[in-house]
Design a protein around this motif. Structure first.
Motif, PDB file in Angstrom:
ATOM      1  N   TYR A 101      -0.332  -3.444  21.307  1.00  0.00           N
ATOM      2  CA  TYR A 101       0.769  -2.640  21.834  1.00  0.00           C
ATOM      3  C   TYR A 101       1.726  -3.476  22.676  1.00  0.00           C
ATOM      4  CZ  TYR A 101      -1.756   1.707  20.607  1.00  0.00           C
ATOM      5  OH  TYR A 101      -2.384   2.741  19.956  1.00  0.00           O
ATOM      6  N   LYS A 160       1.365   5.220  27.178  1.00  0.00           N
ATOM      7  CA  LYS A 160       1.456   6.084  26.009  1.00  0.00           C
ATOM      8  C   LYS A 160       0.973   7.497  26.309  1.00  0.00           C
ATOM      9  CE  LYS A 160      -0.688   6.709  21.472  1.00  0.00           C
ATOM     10  NZ  LYS A 160      -1.593   6.134  20.463  1.00  0.00           N
ATOM     11  N   PRO A 165       5.212   9.446  18.362  1.00  0.00           N
ATOM     12  CA  PRO A 165       6.247   8.419  18.190  1.00  0.00           C
ATOM     13  C   PRO A 165       7.676   8.875  18.497  1.00  0.00           C
ATOM     14  CG  PRO A 165       4.657   8.280  16.412  1.00  0.00           C
ATOM     15  CD  PRO A 165       4.351   9.543  17.156  1.00  0.00           C
ATOM     16  N   LEU A 169       6.756   4.427  21.571  1.00  0.00           N
ATOM     17  CA  LEU A 169       6.394   3.431  20.566  1.00  0.00           C
ATOM     18  C   LEU A 169       5.901   2.193  21.297  1.00  0.00           C
ATOM     19  CD1 LEU A 169       9.431   3.788  18.146  1.00  0.00           C
ATOM     20  CD2 LEU A 169       7.044   4.323  17.571  1.00  0.00           C
ATOM     21  N   THR A 173       7.890  -4.750  19.617  1.00  0.00           N
ATOM     22  CA  THR A 173       8.655  -4.198  18.500  1.00  0.00           C
ATOM     23  C   THR A 173       8.125  -4.653  17.145  1.00  0.00           C
ATOM     24  OG1 THR A 173      10.260  -6.005  18.706  1.00  0.00           O
ATOM     25  CG2 THR A 173      10.747  -3.950  19.875  1.00  0.00           C
ATOM     26  N   ARG A 176       5.585  -2.209  15.575  1.00  0.00           N
ATOM     27  CA  ARG A 176       5.904  -0.789  15.363  1.00  0.00           C
ATOM     28  C   ARG A 176       5.735  -0.328  13.924  1.00  0.00           C
ATOM     29  NH1 ARG A 176      11.049  -0.069  19.562  1.00  0.00           N
ATOM     30  NH2 ARG A 176       9.760  -0.311  21.453  1.00  0.00           N
ATOM     31  N   CYS A 177       6.012  -1.199  12.947  1.00  0.00           N
ATOM     32  CA  CYS A 177       5.799  -0.795  11.555  1.00  0.00           C
ATOM     33  C   CYS A 177       4.333  -0.460  11.304  1.00  0.00           C
ATOM     34  CB  CYS A 177       6.263  -1.905  10.612  1.00  0.00           C
ATOM     35  SG  CYS A 177       8.063  -2.037  10.450  1.00  0.00           S
ATOM     36  N   TYR A 179       2.148   0.403  13.567  1.00  0.00           N
ATOM     37  CA  TYR A 179       1.781   1.553  14.398  1.00  0.00           C
ATOM     38  C   TYR A 179       2.126   2.863  13.696  1.00  0.00           C
ATOM     39  CZ  TYR A 179       1.505   4.645  18.462  1.00  0.00           C
ATOM     40  OH  TYR A 179       1.188   5.675  19.325  1.00  0.00           O
ATOM     41  N   VAL A 205      11.736   4.866  11.914  1.00  0.00           N
ATOM     42  CA  VAL A 205      11.061   3.565  12.001  1.00  0.00           C
ATOM     43  C   VAL A 205      10.702   3.061  10.609  1.00  0.00           C
ATOM     44  CG1 VAL A 205       9.085   2.289  12.905  1.00  0.00           C
ATOM     45  CG2 VAL A 205      10.185   4.035  14.318  1.00  0.00           C
TER      46      VAL A 205
END
Length: 220
Positions: A101, A160, A165, A169, A173, A176-177, A179, A205
């Motif tokens: 994260y 979080k 989302p 997020l 960065t 993120r895909c 996640y 996203v």
């Protein structure tokens, strides 16, 4: 170990299901593989309702396989970059973990939390309110799919909290895909719904991510 890799490498991976050491509590069904955007399109769209939610309705950290290590310890052992020492009654000491994260390495389990990718409150809102106590226990301790429970920094997990989302997020960065892809897979695995804001955020996203296949074994 998947989470020991850099965020840049993680973003380029094809995301697939592998299991932690312990079996899932629920009986497995037929495996389903879909491109992630198709999987997102199949998730039911419903308004969320938190009425009646209490964290205690999800029994946490059981020892499903009776090996002396509970769910939290199983995840810590499975995702360690440097394995912790294991003492009597599965007491863990030392070790090192990678938190995807926030792209951090953490020495010692004291700074590590085990995050439910789809938080318990979010699962409740999305359908778990109608489950039996045993089904909620199985969800809270899901070791059958390594996307469900993640060792992350305590700071990122608490940032979080129970957000989806649309409001949170990962700070990294490049992660993120993965996640949001894992989020879709976890909701698909448990037959959970999404709401309008959540779908919009996931769609946004994923529009900038590879349309990778996700393989899911339904848990119920």
């Amino acid at each position: 170990m998947r989470f020991a890799r850099s965020a840049a490498v993680l973003a380029a991976l094809v995301f697939s299901t592998t299991a932690h050491a312990a079996p899932a509590a629920a009986a497995p069904a037929d495996r389903v593989t879909l491109p992630v955007r198709d999987a997102l399109a199949q998730l039911p769209l419903r308004t969320e309702d938190r009425t009646g939610y209490e964290r205690t309705k999800f029994r946490l950290w059981v020892d499903a396989d009776k090996d002396g290590c509970n769910t939290r310890a199983e995840v810590l052992k499975a995702e360690a970059v440097i394995a912790p020492a294991q003492g009597p009654r599965c007491a863990l000491s030392g070790g090192e973990w990678y938190s995807p994260y926030d792209d951090r390495y953490i020495l010692g389990r004291g700074g590590v939390d085990i995050d439910h990718l789809v938080p318990l409150a979010e699962a409740w809102d999305s359908g778990a309110f109608a489950w039996t106590a045993k089904e909620r226990e199985a969800y809270a301790n899901d070791l059958g799919d390594d996307r469900a429970l993640i060792a992350v920094s305590a700071a990122s997990n608490r940032s979080k909290a129970d957000q989806d989302p649309s409001t949170w997020l990962p700070p990294t960065t490049g992660y993120r895909c993965q996640y949001v892809t894992d989020w879709v897979a976890d909701k698909m695995r448990w037959g959970l719904s999404i709401d309008t804001a959540e779908r919009a955020a996931l769609t946004d996203v994923l529009s900038r991510c590879p349309n990778v296949p996700v393989a899911v074994t339904p848990a119920r």
